[in-house]
Each structure stands twice: as C-alpha cells, then as structure tokens.
Design an enzyme around this catalytic site. Structure first.
Site, short mmCIF file in Angstrom:
data_model
loop_
_atom_site.label_atom_id
_atom_site.label_comp_id
_atom_site.label_asym_id
_atom_site.label_seq_id
_atom_site.Cartn_x
_atom_site.Cartn_y
_atom_site.Cartn_z
N LYS A 1 -48.45 0.32 -8.59
CA LYS A 1 -48.46 0.61 -7.15
C LYS A 1 -49.53 1.66 -6.84
CE LYS A 1 -43.64 -0.67 -6.57
NZ LYS A 1 -42.23 -0.28 -6.65
N GLN B 1 -38.30 4.48 -6.45
CA GLN B 1 -38.20 3.35 -7.38
C GLN B 1 -36.75 3.20 -7.86
OE1 GLN B 1 -40.72 1.24 -8.08
NE2 GLN B 1 -39.40 0.02 -9.39
N ASP C 1 -39.92 0.15 1.88
CA ASP C 1 -39.15 -0.85 1.13
C ASP C 1 -38.24 -1.66 2.06
OD1 ASP C 1 -39.49 -1.24 -1.61
OD2 ASP C 1 -38.52 0.66 -2.12
N1 GUN Z 1 -37.02 -2.01 -8.26
C1 GUN Z 1 -37.20 -3.35 -8.37
N2 GUN Z 1 -37.77 -3.86 -7.26
C2 GUN Z 1 -37.94 -2.82 -6.42
C3 GUN Z 1 -38.49 -2.72 -5.11
O1 GUN Z 1 -38.92 -3.69 -4.47
N3 GUN Z 1 -38.50 -1.47 -4.58
C4 GUN Z 1 -38.03 -0.39 -5.25
N4 GUN Z 1 -38.08 0.78 -4.64
N5 GUN Z 1 -37.52 -0.45 -6.46
C5 GUN Z 1 -37.48 -1.67 -7.04
#
Ligand code: GUN
Length: 285
Positions: A51, A95, A118
C-alpha cells in the site's frame, strides 16, 4: 471466454489517480493516507508495504504507523483520534486483523467516517445499504470497476455472492443490489451451495477455501469473479497463489473469469488510492 485482467486495469486506474493527484496538488492539496499496523503478522506486513509503495508511486503522501503486538487499545484509539484531527491526512486505514485484546469494532468506529477509506465505519456501511454516496470497501469496489471496464452491467442478472464477510461479501451484496441485480448470498451454513451457484449469471466468491468452486457448480456462460487469494503449502500448486475457484477446470464454462493472481487482488490497492483521493476531495468542500 474472456479473462478479466485486473492487473492491467489496476495500472490504468493508478495512472488516472496519479494525474488527478497532480491536479489536486495544483490546488494546494496533497492527498495523504495513514496506515496503522499493529503486531507482526507477515501477510499484513506485506499488504501494508505494498500500500505504501503504491501511494508513493501515485504521488500520495503515505504515513505508516507501526505498533507492537501488545500495544493497548487506548494507545491505538488515541493515535486514531490524532489522525482524525490531522489536516495532512485524508484517509486512515487500520490493517486487520487486530490482536485479540483489541476491540476491532471500537477501533473502526473511532475513525472519522470522512477519512474511513476502508468503508468499514457503520456510518459508511449505512450509507452503502441505503444507496447513498459513501466510501465503499476497496475489494468489492474493485470488482464493480472490473465489471464496468468490460461493459458488464449487473442489472437484472441473477447474482450469487459466496461469503458474508464485512470486508467482501456484505458490501458486495449491497453494491450488486444497488446495481439492480437479484442477489443471493451463501455462506458456510448454506444447505445446498451448488443449487445457488449453478443458477447464477454472475458468481462472486470470497471465502478463502482454495479451489472450492468446481465446474458443476457454475452455469454455462456465467461471469465468475474470484476474490480468494490462498497461498498453497502442499500439492500441485505448492508455493503458488490460487483462488477459491478451480480456474483450470471452470474457465472454459465461463463467458468471463478473473484469474488469481492478476484479477481482483491488484484492484484492491487501486481502489484504496481512489478512496484516498475521494476523501481528499471531500475535505475541500
Ligand atoms: N485485511 C484484509 N483485507 C483488508 C482490507 O481490505 N482492509 C484492512 N484494513 N484490512 C484488511
């Protein structure tokens, strides 16, 4: 059969975002994303690094915040509150999964909904369910973008979503419903999965079970979207990434299908950048 190339599309979307970011900078705004990682989960570390790299490539300011596995919930909430007040940050992503001693819902509800890139905050979930403009979870948003790119309009289709996570299945269901598909949602307690999947014009699978979907579960000519990313530790595919769909045997039955890797996966980060840009633009209003 057409392979839906998410990798190529993600590169195109990232280029568009880079140009839009340059335009925004001319108006004095540098879009900024903060990503918080708690603990040492190797998969999460990989995602967060990826990211950060994509942000930098797109000209988006990226702040990575790491906390130890034993960080207290209070410390995490305090950090989020500071980011809520920080004008250089337009998007905040925590995350997941978080360590067990931390209440995930409480953490997600502490993020300012306007910075919730998100789309996991209940405010944004509510906006999506009621068909209003909102920040939408990145993976299902990426699926919708793939469909759009290939001229696939879900209106009137029988769609089947397998998996009911808050990250993929539920927002996917709502996006397809908002696009006026007829949506069936299946999960681990569904009595006869095949009865549902084999009727679907559009099948979206996100459960995390490698190669679960076999050809007899898919309608001839269906559009199949595979959200699964499973690292195999044994057998023919050892060391490789495979989806929830048995691509080799299912592909021939489909009109369109996403590969793994190179399908939905790369779109998730592209949509995260897109949401960060959307949040930055919202902050100007
Ligand atoms: N863990 C797995 N997929 C995601 C996601 O799309 N966003 C976040 N914040 N954590 C994740």
């Amino acid at each position: 059969m057409t392979i839906l190339d998410g990798k190529a599309l993600s590169n195109k979307v990232k280029e568009e975002i880079k140009l839009e970011t340059q335009e925004l900078k001319k108006e004095g705004i540098v879009p900024g994303l903060a990503v918080i990682l708690v603990g040492n989960d190797p998969a999460s570390q990989t995602y967060v690094a990826s990211k950060e790299k994509s942000c930098i490539a797109a000209g988006i300011f990226s702040e990575k915040i790491t906390m130890n596995e034993d960080a207290t919930e209070e410390r995490l909430l305090d950090r989020i509150k500071k980011l809520n007040e920080d004008d250089s940050i337009h998007g905040i992503l925590v995350q997941l999964p978080l360590p067990k001693h931390i209440n995930t819902n409480k953490v997600l509800e502490t993020i300012d909904p306007k910075k919730d890139v998100d789309g996991f905050h209940v405010f944004n979930v509510g906006q999506l369910v009621t068909g209003k403009q909102s920040l939408v979870p990145c993976t299902p948003l990426g699926v919708m973008r793939i469909l759009e790119e290939y001229g696939i309009n879900p209106i009137g289709m029988d769609a089947c979503v397998v998996g009911v996570s808050n990250i993929v299945g539920k927002p996917m269901m709502n996006l397809l419903l908002n696009a006026r598909a007829t949506v069936t949602v299946c999960h681990s307690k569904t009595k006869d999965l095949k009865a549902h999947t084999s009727k679907a014009d559009l099948l979206v699978v996100g459960v995390g079970i490698p190669h679960m979907i076999k050809p007899d579960m898919v309608k001839e000519g269906a559009i199949v979207i595979d959200v699964g990313i499973n690292r195999m530790t044994w057998g023919k595919y050892e060391g490789k990434l495979v989806g929830d769909v048995d691509f080799e045997t299912v592909a021939d039955k489909c009109s369109y299908i996403t590969p793994v890797p190179g399908g939905v996966g790369p779109m998730t980060i592209a949509m995260l950048l897109k949401n960060t840009l959307t949040a930055a633009k919202m902050s100007m209003k």
